[in-house]
Enzyme design. Structure first.
Site, PDB file in Angstrom:
ATOM      1  N   HIS A   2       0.837  -1.207   0.000  1.00  0.00           N
ATOM      2  CA  HIS A   2       0.000   0.000   0.000  1.00  0.00           C
ATOM      3  C   HIS A   2       0.871   1.256   0.000  1.00  0.00           C
ATOM      4  O   HIS A   2       0.559   2.230  -0.687  1.00  0.00           O
ATOM      5  CB  HIS A   2      -0.911  -0.031   1.229  1.00  0.00           C
ATOM      6  CG  HIS A   2      -2.212   0.666   1.025  1.00  0.00           C
ATOM      7  ND1 HIS A   2      -3.096   0.339   0.025  1.00  0.00           N
ATOM      8  CD2 HIS A   2      -2.800   1.697   1.701  1.00  0.00           C
ATOM      9  CE1 HIS A   2      -4.155   1.131   0.093  1.00  0.00           C
ATOM     10  NE2 HIS A   2      -3.991   1.960   1.094  1.00  0.00           N
ATOM     11  N   TYR A  41       2.179   9.991   2.089  1.00  0.00           N
ATOM     12  CA  TYR A  41       1.449   8.935   2.808  1.00  0.00           C
ATOM     13  C   TYR A  41       2.455   8.170   3.645  1.00  0.00           C
ATOM     14  O   TYR A  41       3.554   7.849   3.185  1.00  0.00           O
ATOM     15  CB  TYR A  41       0.786   7.973   1.812  1.00  0.00           C
ATOM     16  CG  TYR A  41       0.163   6.760   2.480  1.00  0.00           C
ATOM     17  CD1 TYR A  41      -0.992   6.869   3.233  1.00  0.00           C
ATOM     18  CD2 TYR A  41       0.742   5.495   2.347  1.00  0.00           C
ATOM     19  CE1 TYR A  41      -1.558   5.755   3.848  1.00  0.00           C
ATOM     20  CE2 TYR A  41       0.177   4.375   2.956  1.00  0.00           C
ATOM     21  CZ  TYR A  41      -0.972   4.523   3.703  1.00  0.00           C
ATOM     22  OH  TYR A  41      -1.532   3.424   4.313  1.00  0.00           O
TER      23      TYR A  41
HETATM   24  C1  3ML Z   1      -7.568   6.519   3.280  1.00  0.00           C
HETATM   25  C2  3ML Z   1      -6.437   5.578   3.513  1.00  0.00           C
HETATM   26  C3  3ML Z   1      -5.952   5.178   4.685  1.00  0.00           C
HETATM   27  C4  3ML Z   1      -4.899   4.262   4.423  1.00  0.00           C
HETATM   28  O1  3ML Z   1      -4.147   3.715   5.247  1.00  0.00           O
HETATM   29  O2  3ML Z   1      -4.752   4.084   3.128  1.00  0.00           O
HETATM   30  C5  3ML Z   1      -5.623   5.012   2.454  1.00  0.00           C
HETATM   31  C6  3ML Z   1      -6.328   4.399   1.315  1.00  0.00           C
HETATM   32  C7  3ML Z   1      -7.186   3.207   1.668  1.00  0.00           C
HETATM   33  O3  3ML Z   1      -7.946   3.236   2.624  1.00  0.00           O
HETATM   34  O4  3ML Z   1      -7.140   2.236   0.924  1.00  0.00           O
END
Ligand code: 3ML
Length: 107
Positions: free
Chosen positions: A26, A39
């Protein structure tokens, strides 16, 4: 800067190792998301309870994440993006529960 903090809980059926792996995927995917300034996702390592003020019990949760946006316009651009949509699809595959906290500056 708009900053949104998230508490992440892994799905009950997912091992901590698999969850950690998916957090890394991610994080790597986040670099392609338009208008997302930054992020970060960090795994919970320890939760010390010996605080110098009364302890607040929250959770359990497995990771803490944060999204940064330079402006409301950038945040809107992010929401409108197809890449962001794909990123969320991956999120759905490894985030069991999510607690978003929209924060603001102290001045
Ligand atoms: C909003 C989010 C918090 C996370 O940790 O990643 C992003 C995208 C998602 O939820 O997939």
């Amino acid at each position: 800067m708009i900053r949104i903090v998230y508490l992440l809980v892994r799905p009950e059926s997912m091992s901590p190792e698999k969850f950690a792996e998916e957090c890394k995927v991610h994080f790597d995917m986040s670099h392609d998301v338009p208008a997302l300034y930054k992020y970060e996702v960090r795994l919970v390592d320890r939760e010390p309870q010996d605080t110098h003020v009364p302890y607040l019990s929250v959770g359990p949760f497995d990771a803490v994440a944060e999204c940064w946006f330079e402006s409301e316009e950038k945040y809107e651009e992010y929401l409108a993006s197809g890449v962001r949509e794909q990123w969320f699809e991956h999120g759905k595959s490894f985030i069991g529960k999510l607690k978003p906290i929209i924060t603001r500056d102290i001045h």
